[in-house]
Design an enzyme around this catalytic site. Structure first.
Site, PDB file in Angstrom:
ATOM      1  CB  SER A 190      38.865  48.825  37.363  1.00  0.00           C
ATOM      2  OG  SER A 190      37.659  48.744  38.095  1.00  0.00           O
ATOM      3  CD  GLU A 318      37.003  41.582  35.202  1.00  0.00           C
ATOM      4  OE1 GLU A 318      37.378  42.103  36.270  1.00  0.00           O
ATOM      5  OE2 GLU A 318      37.545  41.823  34.103  1.00  0.00           O
ATOM      6  CG  HIS A 416      38.024  43.791  39.147  1.00  0.00           C
ATOM      7  ND1 HIS A 416      37.808  44.190  37.861  1.00  0.00           N
ATOM      8  CD2 HIS A 416      38.230  44.933  39.866  1.00  0.00           C
ATOM      9  CE1 HIS A 416      37.872  45.506  37.789  1.00  0.00           C
ATOM     10  NE2 HIS A 416      38.136  45.982  39.001  1.00  0.00           N
TER      11      HIS A 416
END
Length: 527
Positions: A190, A318, A416
């Site tokens: 990320s 995600e 995610h």
């Protein structure tokens, strides 16, 4: 000189540190790689660590940088140390002996550039160090206003400069811990992956690592104008100007409240901040022309990463994590879907909406809402980074994680952050608490986890993760699931939708002083 004892002692350039033996590894925590960035050093580039006499205990993680509370950094949830020595590193090594010369992996945490702590339990690197028989390093870097706000009197991207300082510390000291400074792999997820991508484009980071792994690269990079406008809005929340002179009067731990206050209302300012407004984070790397001269995609296409081997990829669903956290799973309306399709679709407006509806004619509003934001924020930035790397003469390996998180009845899919507990084997910490909540950690999960670690550590050792390099013609990627396979990029429709669309620095859409707008909303009774 290295002394191996029940509690191993290693001498760094700044002084000796004493670690601990834990599960067959020597572990050192909280080693300063830079001076505390407070006082005259606040909002400035990191300075070398202060030397110390004698042997310093390296038994506890250093304090996290000031930040908003959140699910990854977990400050306010975990019992974390306090103090100003934010810039510290941690080392897991099988053997602190210089002759060992093991490969080195350096972890960079995520957290929307506004939170994160290398000491979070989810980043315990013991499984990676043991599985790969290599040295793992993690470290803290400044986040939020301290690390990324664009302030008058301060260099841009201080959080990235901290990362460069940590990598310089690795170069200068890691041999004493049994690592090879000539075989360094940076890896992050990320915002950590966005940091890895930034480092690939930064002249100051060149030569500090030879391999890189970027997990779920976010496409948010700010223009200098946008970054300055957001910084002005943050400062206005505290009734101040966006200058070092003004903000240095506020305690770093209190200044986080201004960033949090702005985050909470950013979604109302799409007219001014465009696509960044719904991300509810006023922080990202700034393309300032100096620290970060251009975006990673532009830099790699021009050959900046030609000498660095790269793994880059993303998870299949995600954005579903954020949909779930917002309480919107199964509740997205057609109006909401239309809004995000017009904001985030390639080209924007009705054309962006139409492109997605035509490409996915059977998709309902929830799927479209999630899909376009997954593509814009993570999927296409990651894929395009690989394509830029290849275009610039470098090598890239691409993956997609499709195995669904077992928590919440499997409703989160391959969302995610799922790659973190799988990679580190920390199923009951941080995001693992949510993604594996109420579910048994099955043999299937453990097998995939071990396979992921094996691929990452093999890449750090040899440059080969076990699947073919990405080629723009065949577009082969590693699909990570219960039954992994190598096949063409799974979402051809999305790839075609975004073909030819680059990821430039996000612009400021509206003009005018931000201070007045936000002071009025914060202080309605003031003259």
């Amino acid at each position: 000189m290295t002394t191996v004892e029940a509690e191993p002692v290693v001498r760094t350039a700044a002084g000796a540190v004493r670690g601990r033996r834990e599960d067959g590894l020597a572990v050192f925590r909280g080693i300063p790689f830079a001076a505390p960035p407070v006082g005259q050093a606040r909002f400035q580039a990191p300075l070398p660590p202060r030397p110390w006499e004698g042997v310093r205990d390296a038994h506890a993680f250093g304090p996290p940088p000031p930040q908003e509370p959140g699910i990854q950094g977990r400050t306010g949830v975990l019992d974390v140390p306090t103090g100003d020595d934010w810039l510290t590193a941690n080392v897991w090594t099988p053997d602190p002996e210089p002759a060992a010369a093991r490969p080195v992996m350096v972890w960079i945490y995520g957290g929307a550039y506004k939170l994160g702590h290398a000491g979070s339990p989810g980043y315990d690197a013991r499984h990676i160090a043991r599985a790969g028989d290599l040295v793992v390093v993690s470290f803290n870097y400044r986040v939020g206003t301290e690390g990324f706000a664009r302030l008058e009197g301060a260099p841009a991207n201080r959080g990235l400069l901290d990362q460069v300082a940590a990598l310089e510390w690795v170069r200068d000291n890691i041999a004493e811990f049994g690592g090879d400074p000539g075989r360094v792999t940076v890896f992050g997820e990320s915002a950590g992956a966005g940091s890895v991508a930034s480092l690939l484009a930064m002249p100051s980071a060149r030569g500090l690592f030879g391999r890189a792994i970027a997990q779920s690269v976010p496409g948010t990079y700010f223009s200098d104008e946008l970054a300055r406008d957001l910084a002005a809005a943050i400062a206005a929340e505290a009734g101040l100007r966006p200058t070092v002179a003004d903000l240095a009067t506020v305690d770093p731990r209190e200044l986080t409240e201004a960033g949090a206050a702005l985050s909470a209302k950013m979604g109302e300012r799409v007219d001014r901040w465009g696509r960044v407004a719904p991300t509810v984070t006023p922080f990202s790397p700034v393309v300032d022309g100096e620290v970060l001269p251009v975006t990673p995609w532009q830099a790699l296409a021009a050959g900046a990463g030609r000498d660095v081997e790269l793994i880059v990829g993303h998870n299949a669903q995600e954005y579903r994590l954020f949909v779930a956290l917002a309480g919107l799973l199964g509740k997205v309306t057609e109006e909401q879907a239309t809004g995000v399709l017009r904001l985030f679709g390639p080209g924007g407006g009705e054309a962006g909406e139409r492109a997605y509806r035509e490409a996915y004619p059977d998709a309902g509003p929830g799927e479209l809402f999630e899909r376009v934001q997954s593509d814009w924020l993570f999927h296409m930035p990651s894929l395009h980074l690989a394509e830029a790397q290849v275009a610039g003469g470098g090598r890239a390996h691409v993956y997609e994680l499709t195995w669904p998180a077992p928590g919440m009845g499997g409703s989160l899919g391959a969302c995610h952050g799922l790659d973190i507990p799988l990679l580190f084997g920390t199923y009951d910490a941080d995001l693992g608490n949510l993604l594996f909540a109420g579910a048994e950690v099955t043999e299937e999960a453990r097998t995939l986890s071990a396979r992921l670690r094996a691929s990452w550590t093999a890449f750090a050792r040899t440059g080969d993760p076990g699947w073919p390099a990405y080629d723009p013609g065949e577009r082969l990627v590693q699909v990570l699931d219960a039954e992994p396979e190598v096949r063409p990029y799974p979402d051809e429709a999305a790839r075609r939708l975004w073909e030819g669309h680059d990821f430039p620095p996000l612009p400021l859409l509206a003009q005018g002083p931000a201070q007045g707008v936000f002071l009025e909303s914060r202080l309605p009774g003031d003259a």
